[in-house]
Design a protein around this motif. Structure first.
Motif, short mmCIF file in Angstrom:
data_model
loop_
_atom_site.label_atom_id
_atom_site.label_comp_id
_atom_site.label_asym_id
_atom_site.label_seq_id
_atom_site.Cartn_x
_atom_site.Cartn_y
_atom_site.Cartn_z
N ASN A 83 9.00 -1.15 11.90
CA ASN A 83 8.30 -1.72 10.75
C ASN A 83 9.09 -2.80 10.02
OD1 ASN A 83 6.70 0.44 11.48
ND2 ASN A 83 7.02 1.61 9.62
N HIS A 113 4.79 -0.36 16.23
CA HIS A 113 4.87 1.08 15.99
C HIS A 113 3.89 1.55 14.91
CE1 HIS A 113 8.03 4.52 16.39
NE2 HIS A 113 6.82 5.01 16.20
N TRP A 114 3.74 0.76 13.84
CA TRP A 114 2.80 1.06 12.76
C TRP A 114 2.19 -0.25 12.28
CZ3 TRP A 114 1.46 5.82 10.67
CH2 TRP A 114 2.22 6.92 11.10
N SER A 163 0.35 1.16 17.97
CA SER A 163 0.49 2.59 17.75
C SER A 163 0.09 2.88 16.31
CB SER A 163 1.94 3.02 17.99
OG SER A 163 2.12 4.40 17.80
N ASN A 164 -0.63 3.96 16.11
CA ASN A 164 -1.08 4.36 14.76
C ASN A 164 -2.02 3.34 14.12
OD1 ASN A 164 0.59 6.85 14.50
ND2 ASN A 164 2.27 5.39 14.65
N CYS A 304 1.60 13.81 11.38
CA CYS A 304 2.36 12.58 11.11
C CYS A 304 1.51 11.62 10.27
CB CYS A 304 2.78 11.93 12.42
SG CYS A 304 4.02 10.65 12.22
N PHE A 306 2.47 10.23 7.43
CA PHE A 306 3.35 9.20 6.86
C PHE A 306 2.81 8.74 5.50
CE2 PHE A 306 6.19 5.52 8.67
CZ PHE A 306 7.17 5.84 7.74
N TYR A 315 -2.17 0.65 5.48
CA TYR A 315 -2.08 2.08 5.82
C TYR A 315 -3.30 2.47 6.65
CZ TYR A 315 -1.56 7.14 5.24
OH TYR A 315 -1.39 8.49 5.48
#
Length: 321
Positions: A83, A113-114, A163-164, A304, A306, A315
């Motif tokens: 991130n 990743h995010w 991802s995510n 997860c 977060f 988000y």
């Protein structure tokens, strides 16, 4: 030993549908875990910059290449952009740092990743504001994605993905002007407790392969200790009954369920016996009724979540899927 089926990407590449996860795999143990996995037949290893163990994972990969167990092209290696590197000028250097740590000239798949970026140039992987929430970046993941595309063109990664990310965030990438490389993969939390049906359907419609992380339900989550009504996946009587029928473990049933849903599963373990057990899921098949038994455990439990980045514009978990 049964061959691991592969899933095909929209760009013509393919990925083994089963791999070894390395999140929370401690230094001093992860190298042996990777060596055991490759020796036993695993060909897919999932890594990330933020896990802090890429170097040891890479040493293990290269040891198994050097001893002749595998060739580099036999392996599928994934790693992820952290991130703090979303700002476009940081992306390539972050990728090259991962490659250096892994001791590889390319990876097979590189993921954002995010969708939420962290404040850059602080020297911290998890930079925090005074109130303890994470300090976020102004970077837009669309600008990050353009740099991800250039990594493919430079040969540093064969494929790129996310991802995510939720469906709206993926759609935003797909609608980018001048898109050269669509995401081939979305890696998200999926287990019998969070089946993520709508997101899987959306990704499938868009030609995006879904990888399930924490496919056994994150049994180490604090909630399982603090709430006596909250069972771990391994303790579910309905899964124990299915496992008994096949002479398998509950973990094997849950992983088999993931494979039969055409998701890629990447269970993490550093225990050699469990690494082997997790892999032994290609010699039986669940019936439709048994698949439904596993899916019926869904409670949309996101281990997860977060939530300390839930103040971020990007988000991902406010959207329905």
């Amino acid at each position: 030993m049964a061959a691991v089926p592969v899933v095909n990407f929209s760009n013509g590449k393919s990925m083994p549908s089963f791999g070894l996860g390395t999140w929370k795999s401690p230094k001093g143990e992860v190298a042996e875990a990777v060596k055991v996995a490759i020796a036993f037949g695993y060909r897919h290893i999932d890594c990330a910059w933020v896990y802090g163990n890429e170097e040891e994972v890479g040493q293990a990969i290269n040891a198994k290449i050097d001893d002749g167990t595998v060739k580099r092209e036999d392996l599928f290696i994934t790693t992820k952009l952290w991130n703090t590197f979303h700002r476009p000028d940081l992306v390539e250097a972050a990728m090259k740092e991962s490659l250096q740590r892994l001791g590889l000239s390319y990876v097979d798949l590189y993921l954002i990743h995010w969708p939420v970026g962290f404040k850059e140039d602080t020297g911290e992987s998890f930079p925090k504001d005074a109130d303890g929430t994470f300090s976020l970046s102004d970077a837009d993941y669309l600008d990050t994605w353009k740099e991800m595309e250039s990594l493919v063109e430079k040969g540093l990664t064969r494929s790129i993905g996310v991802s995510n990310f939720n469906s709206e965030q993926i759609q935003r990438i797909l609608q980018m002007e001048g898109l050269k490389h669509a995401p081939v993969n979305n890696q998200v939390e999926i287990s019998p407790y969070i089946t993520n049906d709508k997101l899987i359907s959306f990704c499938r419609e868009k030609g995006i392969v879904v990888t399930a992380y924490s496919p056994l339900g994150s049994a180490d989550h604090p909630l399982f200790k603090s709430d006596p009504t909250f069972r771990r996946v391994f303790d579910e009587p309905s899964l124990q009954a299915v496992a008994k029928k096949y002479g398998k473990s509950v973990a094997q049933v849950a992983l088999r369920w993931g494979i039969q849903r055409n998701t890629v599963v990447i269970p993490k373990s550093v225990t050699p016996s469990r690494i082997q057990e997790n892999f032994q899921i290609f010699d039986f098949q669940l019936t439709q009724e048994e698949m439904a038994v596993v899916s019926a455990l869904n409670r949309n439990f996101r281990a997860c979540a977060f939530d300390r980045i839930s103040h971020g514009k990007y988000y991902p978990f406010y959207a329905e899927f």
